[in-house]
Design a protein around this motif. Structure first.
Motif, short mmCIF file in Angstrom:
data_model
loop_
_atom_site.label_atom_id
_atom_site.label_comp_id
_atom_site.label_asym_id
_atom_site.label_seq_id
_atom_site.Cartn_x
_atom_site.Cartn_y
_atom_site.Cartn_z
N TYR A 114 39.36 40.75 -20.83
CA TYR A 114 39.65 39.52 -21.56
C TYR A 114 41.14 39.20 -21.50
O TYR A 114 41.54 38.07 -21.23
N ALA A 115 41.96 40.22 -21.77
CA ALA A 115 43.42 40.01 -21.76
C ALA A 115 43.89 39.57 -20.36
O ALA A 115 44.69 38.63 -20.24
N ALA A 116 43.39 40.23 -19.34
CA ALA A 116 43.80 39.88 -17.97
C ALA A 116 43.36 38.46 -17.62
O ALA A 116 44.12 37.70 -17.01
N THR A 117 42.15 38.10 -18.03
CA THR A 117 41.59 36.80 -17.65
C THR A 117 42.19 35.65 -18.46
O THR A 117 42.63 34.65 -17.89
N TYR A 118 42.22 35.80 -19.77
CA TYR A 118 42.58 34.68 -20.63
C TYR A 118 44.04 34.66 -21.07
O TYR A 118 44.57 33.62 -21.42
N TRP A 119 44.70 35.79 -21.10
CA TRP A 119 46.11 35.80 -21.48
C TRP A 119 47.02 35.65 -20.27
O TRP A 119 48.06 35.01 -20.35
N PHE A 120 46.62 36.28 -19.15
CA PHE A 120 47.48 36.27 -17.97
C PHE A 120 46.95 35.39 -16.85
O PHE A 120 47.64 35.19 -15.85
#
Length: 181
Positions: A114-120
């Motif tokens: 999730y962090a890789a996809t939506y934050w970065f």
């Protein structure tokens, strides 16, 4: 009597220390856990890519579905292969704890994605697979600790000895009765 390479009697193997025996047991457990987990990773990634490329689901939703399928696969592998020698009483408690810790692992695993996809914004198929794999790795450390500590617990030594003693006592009582008959 066995003879060594120089014709002299071979020395008996040195007994292993208790610490060495514990390390050996832990290594065997880690290898079995790794075998089941490795197969689970393959199932997880295969289902993830199948769902991701054959449906319009978002990346993390596809990942959650894949993780749930892998959790079911892993429970069967852990119960009947990696931890088959562990305490089997209280299956309801075991399954409840397994699902609880697996859910925490699911959050860890998919939180990384999730962090890789939506934050970065790293959401290409290759990036998604890389971060899915990284998430699985981080969650695996937690799962190994929690499963061996709380879910698939070893039988306490006192219970194992008491069980063996009661079995032997029962056999001893039956033995003379059979001889009298």
């Amino acid at each position: 009597m066995e003879r060594g390479s120089q014709g002299l009697p071979a020395a008996p193997p040195a007994p292993r220390s208790a610490a060495r025996q514990r390390v050996d047991r832990l290594m065997r457990e880690a290898v079995k856990f790794g075998a089941v987990g490795g197969a689970g990773v393959l199932v997880n990634l295969l289902v993830f890519n199948l769902v991701r490329h054959s449906t319009d689901l978002q990346v993390v939703r596809a990942s959650v579905i894949a993780t749930v399928v892998a959790i079911v696969f892993n429970y069967v592998g852990f119960r009947y292969f990696a931890y088959r020698d562990r305490d089997k009483s209280g299956r309801t408690k075991e399954l409840t704890l397994f699902l609880l810790f697996s859910a925490v692992g699911l959050v860890i695993e998919n939180g990384v994605l999730y962090a890789a996809t939506y934050w970065f914004g790293w959401d290409s198929p290759l990036q998604s697979n890389i971060f899915k794999f990284v998430g699985i790795g981080v969650a695996t450390l937690f799962r190994f600790w929690s499963y061996r500590t709380w879910v698939f617990r070893a039988l306490p030594a006192k219970e194992a000895v008491a069980s063996a003693e009661s079995f032997l006592a029962t056999d001893a009582k039956k033995g003379p009765a059979k001889q009298r008959a």
